[in-house]
Design an enzyme around this catalytic site. Structure first.
Site, PDB file in Angstrom:
ATOM      1  N   CYS A   1       0.821  -1.215   0.000  1.00 41.71           N
ATOM      2  CA  CYS A   1       0.000   0.000   0.000  1.00 41.71           C
ATOM      3  C   CYS A   1       0.856   1.267   0.000  1.00 41.71           C
ATOM      4  CB  CYS A   1      -0.877   0.026   1.239  1.00 41.71           C
ATOM      5  SG  CYS A   1      -2.003  -1.356   1.335  1.00 41.71           S
TER       6      CYS A   1
ATOM      7  N   TRP B   1      -2.979  -2.787  -1.595  1.00 42.18           N
ATOM      8  CA  TRP B   1      -2.625  -4.194  -1.788  1.00 42.18           C
ATOM      9  C   TRP B   1      -3.561  -4.943  -0.841  1.00 42.18           C
ATOM     10  CZ3 TRP B   1       0.998  -7.308  -4.332  1.00 42.18           C
ATOM     11  CH2 TRP B   1       1.247  -8.564  -3.758  1.00 42.18           C
TER      12      TRP B   1
ATOM     13  N   ASN C   1      -2.293   2.658   5.561  1.00 37.43           N
ATOM     14  CA  ASN C   1      -1.369   1.537   5.318  1.00 37.43           C
ATOM     15  C   ASN C   1      -1.246   0.776   6.624  1.00 37.43           C
ATOM     16  OD1 ASN C   1      -0.871   2.541   2.821  1.00 37.43           O
ATOM     17  ND2 ASN C   1       1.274   3.097   3.189  1.00 37.43           N
TER      18      ASN C   1
ATOM     19  N   LYS D   1      15.389 -15.266  -9.172  1.00 36.29           N
ATOM     20  CA  LYS D   1      15.160 -14.235 -10.191  1.00 36.29           C
ATOM     21  C   LYS D   1      14.361 -14.812 -11.353  1.00 36.29           C
ATOM     22  CE  LYS D   1      16.722 -10.667  -8.535  1.00 36.29           C
ATOM     23  NZ  LYS D   1      16.010 -11.178  -7.389  1.00 36.29           N
TER      24      LYS D   1
ATOM     25  N   HIS E   1      21.724 -36.590  -4.618  1.00 37.85           N
ATOM     26  CA  HIS E   1      20.833 -36.977  -3.532  1.00 37.85           C
ATOM     27  C   HIS E   1      19.375 -36.656  -3.853  1.00 37.85           C
ATOM     28  CE1 HIS E   1      24.313 -37.978  -1.184  1.00 37.85           C
ATOM     29  NE2 HIS E   1      24.800 -36.761  -1.322  1.00 37.85           N
TER      30      HIS E   1
END
Ligand code: G6P
Length: 608
Positions: free
Chosen positions: A2, A73, A98, A485, A504
């Site tokens: 927000c 948000w 917020n 990313k 593994h």
């Protein structure tokens, strides 16, 4: 997440509010709105982008000298126009918020009993009604806000305007950042300085518990007890250029290319001060003396910077170092050790989990605290006894790039400061490290020059569904970062393994369809990595290897090699971070995803 913006001026503030909201877009949001006072309170809200809300505001001819705006948000209640801010109570006041109000349910019941109706599922509408309730009792927006915040539990930054009071905005802060920008005969408020620097650089950061009134000609701040207080005015150093795209296609691309500069800027105080505790503020010597261990706390990419730092701290300084994901640490029983330095790493300085983990560490008895952060005056450095500010400049792309490499530089300096304080750094080694740091921006620039080759690789990655990243030692965290990313911005499922772990489990996944990226610098583990590569090749997997210029690594069928600059010793993870960032960027570009604002992610995660 927000974002808040507000303005009071002798001109129409709607363009100021919209510009501010656009500059907050990078934080991630799902709806936006503005409210202004034009005789009565007028409001426009939309789900989706600020641009859609802007078009609606312009169609409605919204214009006034006083207003507030918000990007939301969703936390309490879905992504709907009714849940978007500003919230208006009884036509009397408009409010943006917020944070999260913890006791919103009990307050909602109380307000319902008082006759207030609710048109949203948000905790914010509760605050709007609560302030309205007190406004009706006191007739004064400032005292009403002071009374209301005393009845709230949780975190908030608030900006409020009232129909009856065209001469001021009232704001409050607890647990969420809020600042006031002072102009000539006009004033602004925002949750993030980037929203106001186009208007003014003179800013005042509110402290926890402050309530303030903001008028065209000034500001009056009151602390949590109601006493009038002065908060220092500062001149923001955030450059407008860092908030604009310039010739680049995306902020992520711009920020990847800014790394040599960002690293050089971050190195400046380090090379000036030397590896001295003074680098971390006036309490550095006192708090770093007699350290027996280091505990690092962080989330996401910052956590991976911590994993690299563990290697440096143990190797160079010879003290044990633990690295925890902040969201885990804050909920597990810990054994506090007063000799341990708690280091939080956060680009934004406001990641809630990191902030809460730090609070928890302090409450459990840790008093040696250091914050490595990119945003001055944010919550985490403010709570820490020592600070080091990276000088990456504003980072707008959700996927962190230049913040990561500058954090690494700061952490390398930390390892050397501790090493020196413990008598483990000879003058000769110190000179070698200084030399290596001086060359670092140049080596990163060399890595950037690999972009065309990496873009060609990205074409082969773009159609894939999965990818594996392998690294060892210092470069295992770089493999983790490369996989993060790639998944963040291209939505390709990617996992990273310490290469020795391949047999593994993950080796079972390897076939022709699985590209395997290997970070293979010319270090002591190169021979081990080579055997891991053979394990993959024997199963038909296609390898993409980042090797140093001086390593004996040849291309062969199914093994593609890009040579990064000459091996730079312990600083190699900084250089190797760059190609994996570019690989993710170009793969996302080829797949046509929204690089700077990937789906479901936010830049600053201020909720749990
Ligand atoms: C979000 C961002 C990541 C970042 C993480 C931690 O998830 O998308 O890029 O690494 O938060 O953020 P911080 O500001 O604490 O470094």
């Amino acid at each position: 997440m927000c974002g808040i913006v507000g303005a009071i001026a002798g001109r129409d503030v709607v363009p100021v509010l919209i510009d501010g909201l656009k500059r907050l877009e990078y934080r991630g949001y799902d709806s936006a709105g503005v409210a202004v006072l034009d005789g009565e309170l007028k409001r426009v809200r939309r789900t989706g982008r600020v641009a859609e809300m802007e078009a609606a505001a312009s169609a409605e001819g919204l214009a006034a000298g006083l207003g507030i705006g918000h990007t939301r948000w969703a936390t309490h209640g879905g992504v709907t126009e009714a849940n978007a801010h500003p919230h208006i109570s009884e036509g009397e006041l408009a409010l943006v918020h917020n944070g999260i109000i913890e006791n919103h349910e009990e307050q909602r019941e109380r307000l319902k009993a008082l006759g207030y109706g609710f048109s949203s599922q948000t905790d914010t509408e509760v605050v709007a009604h609560l302030v309205c309730h007190h406004l009706r009792e006191t007739g004064d927006l400032l005292s009403a806000t002071q009374r209301a915040v005393r009845e709230l539990r949780g975190a908030y930054a608030l900006a409020i305007i009232a129909r009856s009071d065209p001469s001021r905005l009232v704001v409050a802060r607890m647990g969420c950042p809020l600042l006031v920008g002072l102009g000539e005969g006009e004033a602004f408020v925002a949750s993030d300085v980037s929203a106001v620097v186009a208007q003014t650089r003179r800013v005042v950061y509110l402290e926890e518990g402050d309530v303030a009134e903001v008028r065209r000609d000034g500001l009056a701040v009151f602390d949590a007890t109601g006493a009038a207080v002065q908060r220092a005015e500062q001149v923001s150093g955030v450059s407008l250029a860092s908030l604009e795209l310039g010739p680049y296609r995306h902020f992520m691309q711009k920020e990847i290319h800014e790394q040599p500069r960002a690293i050089a800027d971050t190195l400046e105080p380090i090379l000036e001060t030397g590896f001295s505790p003074a680098l971390f503020g006036p309490r550095g010597s006192e708090l770093l003396a007699g350290l027996t261990g280091v505990q690092i706390l962080a989330c996401g990419t910052s956590h991976y910077a911590g994993l690299v730092a563990r290697y440096w701290i143990e190797a160079l300084a010879g003290v044990p170092c633990a690295v925890d994901i902040a969201s885990e640490y804050r909920y597990r029983p810990i054994v506090a050790n007063p000799g341990t330095l708690v280091v939080t790493i956060s680009q934004s300085g406001e990641t809630l989990d990191t902030f809460e983990a730090l609070k928890y560490a302090i409450a459990e008895g840790h008093h040696r605290t250091l914050s490595i952060c990119n945003v001055a005056e944010s919550a985490i450095p403010r709570l820490s006894a020592m600070q080091f500010l990276t000088r990456a400049g504003a980072e707008i792309g959700v996927a962190s790039t230049k913040a990561f490499t500058t954090q690494l530089v700061a952490l390398f300096a930390l390892a050397l400061v501790i090493a020196k304080a413990r008598g483990r750094l000879t003058a000769e080694d110190e000179a070698l490290h200084v030399e290596a740091l001086r060359h670092l921006p140049g080596s990163v620039q060399h890595a950037l020059n690999l972009e065309p080759q990496i873009a060609a690789w990205a074409e082969r990655f773009a159609p894939k569904q999965h990818a594996l990243f392998l690294g060892r030692g210092l470069h295992f965290p770089i493999a983790l970062e490369g996989a993060l990313k790639l998944k963040e911005i291209s939505y390709i499922h990617a996992e990273a393994y310490a290469a020795g772990e391949l047999k593994h489990g993950p080796l079972a996944l390897v076939d022709r369809e699985m590209p395997v990226v290997v970070i293979a610098p010319n270090d002591a583990l190169l021979e081990k990595v080579k055997s891991n590569i053979h394990e993959v090749r024997a199963r038909g997997g296609e390898m993409f290897v980042f090797a140093d210029a001086d390593s004996q690594f040849g291309e062969e069928e199914g093994v593609h090699v890009i040579r990064t600059p000459r091996h730079v010793g312990l600083l190699s993870p900084v250089v190797h971070a760059v190609p994996v960032q570019m690989l993710a960027y170009h793969t996302a570009l080829a797949r046509g995803t929204d690089v700077d604002k990937p789906r479901n992610l936010a830049k600053s995660v201020t909720v749990e």
